[in-house]
Design an enzyme around this catalytic site. Structure first.
Site, PDB file in Angstrom:
ATOM      1  N   GLN A 198      -6.803  -0.739   6.206  1.00 28.15           N
ATOM      2  CA  GLN A 198      -7.323  -1.353   7.441  1.00 28.15           C
ATOM      3  C   GLN A 198      -8.817  -1.669   7.334  1.00 28.15           C
ATOM      4  O   GLN A 198      -9.411  -2.149   8.297  1.00 28.15           O
ATOM      5  CB  GLN A 198      -7.072  -0.433   8.645  1.00 28.15           C
ATOM      6  CG  GLN A 198      -5.606  -0.178   8.946  1.00 28.15           C
ATOM      7  CD  GLN A 198      -4.880  -1.398   9.534  1.00 28.15           C
ATOM      8  OE1 GLN A 198      -5.497  -2.404   9.904  1.00 28.15           O
ATOM      9  NE2 GLN A 198      -3.568  -1.318   9.618  1.00 28.15           N
TER      10      GLN A 198
ATOM     11  N   HIS B  23      -0.716  -8.030   3.302  1.00 32.20           N
ATOM     12  CA  HIS B  23      -0.263  -8.623   4.569  1.00 32.20           C
ATOM     13  C   HIS B  23      -1.154  -8.267   5.762  1.00 32.20           C
ATOM     14  O   HIS B  23      -0.968  -8.806   6.858  1.00 32.20           O
ATOM     15  CB  HIS B  23       1.215  -8.297   4.840  1.00 32.20           C
ATOM     16  CG  HIS B  23       1.510  -6.890   5.224  1.00 32.20           C
ATOM     17  ND1 HIS B  23       1.736  -6.518   6.530  1.00 32.20           N
ATOM     18  CD2 HIS B  23       1.651  -5.760   4.496  1.00 32.20           C
ATOM     19  CE1 HIS B  23       2.006  -5.219   6.568  1.00 32.20           C
ATOM     20  NE2 HIS B  23       1.960  -4.738   5.341  1.00 32.20           N
TER      21      HIS B  23
ATOM     22  N   CYS C 203       4.361   1.562  12.255  1.00 30.99           N
ATOM     23  CA  CYS C 203       5.219   2.353  11.378  1.00 30.99           C
ATOM     24  C   CYS C 203       5.849   3.524  12.114  1.00 30.99           C
ATOM     25  O   CYS C 203       6.851   4.065  11.682  1.00 30.99           O
ATOM     26  CB  CYS C 203       4.428   2.861  10.183  1.00 30.99           C
ATOM     27  SG  CYS C 203       3.754   1.494   9.265  1.00 30.99           S
TER      28      CYS C 203
ATOM     29  N   ALA D 262       0.814  -1.215   0.000  1.00 27.77           N
ATOM     30  CA  ALA D 262       0.000   0.000   0.000  1.00 27.77           C
ATOM     31  C   ALA D 262       0.849   1.268   0.000  1.00 27.77           C
ATOM     32  O   ALA D 262       0.411   2.300  -0.494  1.00 27.77           O
ATOM     33  CB  ALA D 262      -0.933  -0.002   1.206  1.00 27.77           C
TER      34      ALA D 262
ATOM     35  N   THR E  46       9.006  -6.832 -13.567  1.00 30.50           N
ATOM     36  CA  THR E  46       8.412  -8.172 -13.534  1.00 30.50           C
ATOM     37  C   THR E  46       7.550  -8.324 -12.287  1.00 30.50           C
ATOM     38  O   THR E  46       7.976  -8.001 -11.180  1.00 30.50           O
ATOM     39  CB  THR E  46       9.522  -9.244 -13.553  1.00 30.50           C
ATOM     40  OG1 THR E  46      10.304  -9.010 -14.715  1.00 30.50           O
ATOM     41  CG2 THR E  46       8.949 -10.649 -13.577  1.00 30.50           C
TER      42      THR E  46
HETATM   43  N1  PLP Z   1      -1.994   2.428   5.187  1.00 32.72           N
HETATM   44  C1  PLP Z   1      -2.386   1.975   6.389  1.00 32.72           C
HETATM   45  C2  PLP Z   1      -3.644   2.516   6.994  1.00 32.72           C
HETATM   46  C3  PLP Z   1      -1.627   1.023   7.068  1.00 32.72           C
HETATM   47  O1  PLP Z   1      -2.037   0.588   8.270  1.00 32.72           O
HETATM   48  C4  PLP Z   1      -0.433   0.544   6.465  1.00 32.72           C
HETATM   49  C5  PLP Z   1       0.435  -0.431   7.176  1.00 32.72           C
HETATM   50  O2  PLP Z   1       0.815  -0.246   8.298  1.00 32.72           O
HETATM   51  C6  PLP Z   1      -0.078   1.033   5.203  1.00 32.72           C
HETATM   52  C7  PLP Z   1      -0.874   1.975   4.602  1.00 32.72           C
HETATM   53  C8  PLP Z   1       1.168   0.569   4.498  1.00 32.72           C
HETATM   54  O3  PLP Z   1       0.974  -0.672   3.902  1.00 32.72           O
HETATM   55  P1  PLP Z   1       2.188  -1.533   3.341  1.00 32.72           P
HETATM   56  O4  PLP Z   1       2.854  -2.139   4.535  1.00 32.72           O
HETATM   57  O5  PLP Z   1       1.555  -2.542   2.447  1.00 32.72           O
HETATM   58  O6  PLP Z   1       3.083  -0.604   2.584  1.00 32.72           O
END
Ligand code: PLP
Length: 377
Positions: A180, A202, A324, A70, A238
């Site tokens: 989410q 994931h 994060c 994402a 790829t």
């Molecule tokens: N957006 C939200 C709301 C998330 O909770 C997360 C992951 O923590 C992401 C984006 C990022 O996703 P990805 O780990 O696939 O880059």
């Protein structure tokens, strides 16, 4: 046995997902761009996964682009749309509680000269669709709103805001980070009125390193990476075939049980709230109207990391705010007006279909014990 209560950070890959990834690596290892039969087999496998993801979102398979997750989906959505539509309309509207993947991308666009309006929650800590709608002007190229906020689980009024914005300003591009919410709440492209939607595998028991971007037909994005013709040249390179196969398997497995899993998460959240009410010094930072999958709480007087590691010593895994943010001060909790001392002791508990009541009993007993032991340290 680990008690894993950090499902908003990531989830355990299911056996069906591991099976699909392994099968692809062992049996379908051709390059989908190759012209021979092994290439075609890979292409067919990828088409299957694309159809599955598309059907879950209620769109045509050609609207789905696979990405590395994402973070990349949102970078491509925001940077790509800003480059395509932002020259004459250099204004972006977003919320003040976006995940870093959107927040930092919008910050980068601001540094390039875009004007940004960041909408704050109201005094009750909730978002009002009208605030987003009223912020849009003739100068706006892009509105980006997340559906389920990942730290406290609040649900933003995306559907209401986007519906009116698209009616008043059909040229404005609407982007939704639905990471989410996907496979947890109904996320359908037409209901949301989103032109662009970011999702990730994931968070739904799929593999890490793969996600998708929904792109409404007719929406133009300038690529941020240049290369070959893969993914309509918008996202060349790829394709990550085994991960894409795993993503498809995850959606296929989750799709039929969205409402059962929702009911389970709701029961788990209620159960945890009931148990926490018996412990002193606990504040709840989530909204009662939020997703049932996330509960954010503070244990008065004990810093998040201290309690997190105490719980870890008992085999219980939770998060301090968002995974994060890795311990950095939460901008999201500040946006809701949560005082610093309470934000400093915030823990995020996030459920899955695998969560049990016994695990929540173990969690609350450990929190109570931790509070008694750690409070005077
Ligand atoms: N957006 C939200 C709301 C998330 O909770 C997360 C992951 O923590 C992401 C984006 C990022 O996703 P990805 O780990 O696939 O880059």
């Amino acid at each position: 046995m680990a008690i894993y209560l950090d499902n908003a950070a990531t989830t355990r890959p299911s056996s069906a997902v591991i099976g699909a990834v392994t099968h692809c690596m062992l049996e379908v290892y051709g390059n989908p761009s190759s012209l021979h039969r092994m290439g075609l087999d890979a292409q067919l496998l990828m088409d299957g996964a694309r159809k599955t993801v598309a059907s879950a979102l209620g769109c045509d398979m050609n609207c789905i682009l696979f990405t590395s997750g994402a973070t990349e989906s949102s970078n491509l959505a925001l940077r790509g749309a800003a480059a395509a539509y932002g020259k004459r309309r250099p204004h972006i509207v977003t919320s003040a509680v976006e995940h870093a993947s959107v927040r930092s991308t919008v910050d980068a666009l601001e540094a390039q000269g875009f004007r940004v309006t960041r909408i704050l929650p109201n005094a009750e800590g909730e978002f009002d669709a009208k605030d987003f709608i009223n912020a849009v002007t003739e100068e706006t190229c892009l509105v980006s709103m997340m559906l389920t906020e990942n730290e406290t689980g609040r649900i933003l009024p995306v559907q209401r805001a986007f519906r009116t914005i698209k009616k008043r300003f059909p040229d404005v591009i609407t982007h939704c980070d639905a990471v989410q919410a996907f496979m947890k709440l109904p996320v359908r492209v037409n209901d949301l009125n989103a032109d662009l939607i970011s999702i990730s595998a994931h968070k739904i028991h799929g593999p890490k390193g793969v996600g998708a971007l929904y792109i409404r037909k007719g929406v133009r994005l300038l690529p941020i990476v240049t290369g070959g013709k893969q993914e309509r040249s918008i996202r060349p390179g790829t394709e990550a075939m085994p991960l894409i196969a795993g993503f498809g398997a995850a959606v296929e497995e989750m799709q039929p049980s969205i409402s059962d899993r929702f009911a389970h998460a709701k029961h788990m959240k209620e159960c945890l709230l009931e148990k926490l009410a018996k412990i002193e010094g606990i504040s709840i930072n989530s909204s009662p109207e939020g997703t049932p999958y996330i509960l954010n709480l503070s244990v008065q007087g004990i810093r998040s990391e201290i309690m997190l590691h105490f719980l870890e010593s008992k085999g219980i895994y939770v998060s301090s705010g968002s995974a994060c943010s890795k311990g950095a001060k939460s901008q999201v909790l500040s946006a809701y007006g949560i005082p610093d001392d309470r934000a400093d002791s915030a823990l995020r508990i996030s459920f899955s279909a695998e969560t049990t009541e016994d695990e929540l009993t173990a969690l609350t007993e450990a929190i109570a014990q931790g509070r008694a032991q750690l409070i005077h340290k």
